[in-house]
Motif scaffolding. Structure first.
Motif, PDB file in Angstrom:
ATOM      1  N   TRP A  73     -12.092   6.652   8.347  1.00  0.00           N
ATOM      2  CA  TRP A  73     -11.560   5.525   9.108  1.00  0.00           C
ATOM      3  C   TRP A  73     -10.536   6.074  10.103  1.00  0.00           C
ATOM      4  CZ3 TRP A  73     -13.885   1.027   8.269  1.00  0.00           C
ATOM      5  CH2 TRP A  73     -14.281   0.644   6.989  1.00  0.00           C
ATOM      6  N   ILE A  74     -10.473   5.469  11.268  1.00  0.00           N
ATOM      7  CA  ILE A  74      -9.294   5.629  12.119  1.00  0.00           C
ATOM      8  C   ILE A  74      -8.426   4.401  11.892  1.00  0.00           C
ATOM      9  CG2 ILE A  74      -8.417   5.713  14.479  1.00  0.00           C
ATOM     10  CD1 ILE A  74     -10.878   7.229  15.285  1.00  0.00           C
ATOM     11  N   VAL A  75      -7.148   4.631  11.622  1.00  0.00           N
ATOM     12  CA  VAL A  75      -6.204   3.527  11.425  1.00  0.00           C
ATOM     13  C   VAL A  75      -5.232   3.530  12.593  1.00  0.00           C
ATOM     14  CG1 VAL A  75      -4.419   2.550   9.957  1.00  0.00           C
ATOM     15  CG2 VAL A  75      -6.439   3.614   8.927  1.00  0.00           C
ATOM     16  N   ALA A  76      -5.186   2.410  13.311  1.00  0.00           N
ATOM     17  CA  ALA A  76      -4.300   2.253  14.464  1.00  0.00           C
ATOM     18  C   ALA A  76      -3.223   1.241  14.115  1.00  0.00           C
ATOM     19  CB  ALA A  76      -5.090   1.789  15.691  1.00  0.00           C
TER      20      ALA A  76
ATOM     21  N   LEU B 158      -8.962   2.763   1.650  1.00  0.00           N
ATOM     22  CA  LEU B 158      -8.270   3.865   2.302  1.00  0.00           C
ATOM     23  C   LEU B 158      -7.962   4.961   1.293  1.00  0.00           C
ATOM     24  CD1 LEU B 158      -5.695   2.208   4.734  1.00  0.00           C
ATOM     25  CD2 LEU B 158      -7.722   3.531   5.325  1.00  0.00           C
ATOM     26  N   GLY B 159      -8.429   6.171   1.592  1.00  0.00           N
ATOM     27  CA  GLY B 159      -8.100   7.323   0.779  1.00  0.00           C
ATOM     28  C   GLY B 159      -6.963   8.105   1.393  1.00  0.00           C
TER      29      GLY B 159
ATOM     30  N   LEU C 133      -8.275  -1.285  11.281  1.00  0.00           N
ATOM     31  CA  LEU C 133      -9.125  -0.377  10.508  1.00  0.00           C
ATOM     32  C   LEU C 133     -10.401  -0.166  11.325  1.00  0.00           C
ATOM     33  CD1 LEU C 133      -9.143   0.928   7.613  1.00  0.00           C
ATOM     34  CD2 LEU C 133     -10.531  -1.022   6.912  1.00  0.00           C
ATOM     35  N   ILE C 134     -10.613   1.055  11.841  1.00  0.00           N
ATOM     36  CA  ILE C 134     -11.685   1.293  12.805  1.00  0.00           C
ATOM     37  C   ILE C 134     -12.690   2.260  12.204  1.00  0.00           C
ATOM     38  CG2 ILE C 134     -12.234   2.050  15.141  1.00  0.00           C
ATOM     39  CD1 ILE C 134      -9.261   1.597  15.848  1.00  0.00           C
TER      40      ILE C 134
ATOM     41  N   PHE D  70      -8.137   8.618   8.022  1.00  0.00           N
ATOM     42  CA  PHE D  70      -8.099   8.529   6.560  1.00  0.00           C
ATOM     43  C   PHE D  70      -9.514   8.682   6.007  1.00  0.00           C
ATOM     44  CE2 PHE D  70      -4.172   6.569   7.748  1.00  0.00           C
ATOM     45  CZ  PHE D  70      -3.304   6.744   6.678  1.00  0.00           C
ATOM     46  N   ARG D  71      -9.580   9.220   4.811  1.00  0.00           N
ATOM     47  CA  ARG D  71     -10.865   9.233   4.116  1.00  0.00           C
ATOM     48  C   ARG D  71     -11.271   7.807   3.775  1.00  0.00           C
ATOM     49  NH1 ARG D  71     -13.024  14.012   2.609  1.00  0.00           N
ATOM     50  NH2 ARG D  71     -11.664  15.857   2.700  1.00  0.00           N
ATOM     51  N   ARG D  72     -12.546   7.542   3.828  1.00  0.00           N
ATOM     52  CA  ARG D  72     -13.092   6.204   3.573  1.00  0.00           C
ATOM     53  C   ARG D  72     -13.578   6.137   2.125  1.00  0.00           C
ATOM     54  NH1 ARG D  72     -17.300   3.363   7.753  1.00  0.00           N
ATOM     55  NH2 ARG D  72     -17.765   1.464   6.579  1.00  0.00           N
ATOM     56  N   THR D  73     -12.858   5.402   1.284  1.00  0.00           N
ATOM     57  CA  THR D  73     -13.207   5.293  -0.137  1.00  0.00           C
ATOM     58  C   THR D  73     -13.949   4.000  -0.470  1.00  0.00           C
ATOM     59  OG1 THR D  73     -11.039   4.330  -0.627  1.00  0.00           O
ATOM     60  CG2 THR D  73     -11.246   6.720  -0.815  1.00  0.00           C
ATOM     61  N   GLY D  74     -14.064   3.111   0.487  1.00  0.00           N
ATOM     62  CA  GLY D  74     -14.762   1.849   0.262  1.00  0.00           C
ATOM     63  C   GLY D  74     -14.869   1.077   1.553  1.00  0.00           C
TER      64      GLY D  74
END
Length: 310
Positions: free
Chosen positions: A294-297, A265-266, A305-306, A252-256
């Motif tokens: 971010w990598i989200v698992a 999460l973007g 949230l990685i 995911f794009r990192r918005t914050g």
């Protein structure tokens, strides 16, 4: 010996401090007078030098309690300035006289609240709780922490209030559970630190915390863009999840960043990957900087949230 007759006023009590801000907490100074017989009662608010601020009562009252409020205004209906005031009471009944005063503090100024920091286990690594909170008060008061699903929503968990002194830093750890002990769904939560003084003025600072119930790292720890990566997952206490645990990965794009106010999460970028923990791999984008991803698992029990570490 002849018994002494009781005074015409047997009780005179007032609020010691109040804050007429309209928030519903100590908006009025309460005054209560108990008369042992019917009396003429005069009650007014004065400055410490005796200057009249507002008349509250000047009439005859029967035996019993006389109760009224001061709303913090003057005779002209204007707000009185913050400071110390005097409730002056005069009562007469025939030849009997009674005169007494009580101090009342008017204070609308919120107590200063210093830094409030929140660490998510997702970023801080294994340790106590899902969210680690530190709040510093710059004045004495009662400090409380609230957890909510959004800034405009009621609290789902609370810590405190705790009486604190100026400069004192208080630490809390939230385990990601609601007040009834039920675990929250993985998501970003709002942390509100609230400091209240005696008149019930309040200061508030807001931060956020990611609660995933699992935390993760990439394998390798510093992957290159465009490469295929695996992940390692554990609970917030550091206990590793069993190999073969079913997991789904996405980028995911990192918005914050948790801790700041706002979404983290973007939009999703690239393809997903799913499979057993320890074998599943995910293709990273080639042209988006790692600091923006971010990598989200996601597992059956949580959502990690990685961050990518270039």
């Amino acid at each position: 010996a002849f018994p002494s007759p009781p005074p015409i006023v047997t009780r005179f009590v007032t609020t010691k401090q109040f804050s007429p801000t309209g928030d519903g907490a100590r908006d009025f100074a309460r005054v209560a007078v108990r008369l042992s017989e019917s009396s003429n009662v005069a009650l007014e608010v004065q400055r410490p030098d005796g200057t009249r601020v507002k008349g509250l009562l000047n009439e005859r009252r029967p035996t019993g309690w006389v109760s009224l409020d001061w709303d913090g205004t003057t005779d002209a209906g204007q707000p009185a300035a913050d400071g110390s005031y005097v409730m002056s009471l005069n009562a007469t009944s025939g030849r009997k006289r009674f005169k007494l005063s009580r101090r009342v503090g008017l204070d609308r100024k919120p107590p200063p609240l210093g830094t409030v920091s929140v660490e998510s286990a997702a970023l801080a690594g294994p340790g106590e709780g899902q969210c680690r909170i530190a709040a510093t008060a710059l004045d004495r008061g009662a400090l409380e922490i609230e957890v909510a699903t959004a800034s405009d929503q009621p609290a789902i968990a609370r810590f405190g209030p705790k009486n604190v002194t100026a400069g004192e830093t208080t630490l809390w750890s939230w385990d990601g559970k609601r007040a009834d002990g039920v675990a929250t769904a993985p998501d970003l939560y709002v942390i509100r630190a609230i400091l209240r003084d005696v008149p019930k003025n309040r200061s508030e600072r807001v931060a956020t915390c990611w609660v995933g119930h699992v935390i993760g790292t990439t394998v390798p720890a510093r992957p290159t863009l465009g490469s295929r990566v695996g992940i390692s997952l554990s609970g917030p206490d550091g206990t590793a999840l069993a190999p073969g645990t079913r997991v789904q990965l996405a980028v995911f794009r990192r918005t914050g960043t948790p801790g700041d106010v706002g979404p983290v999460l973007g939009a999703q970028v690239g393809a997903k990957a799913a499979g057993p923990l320890g074998t599943v791999r995910l293709q990273l984008p080639r042209k988006i900087p790692a600091a923006r991803l971010w990598i989200v698992a996601t597992t059956d029990t949580g959502r990690a949230l990685i961050p990518l570490r270039p």
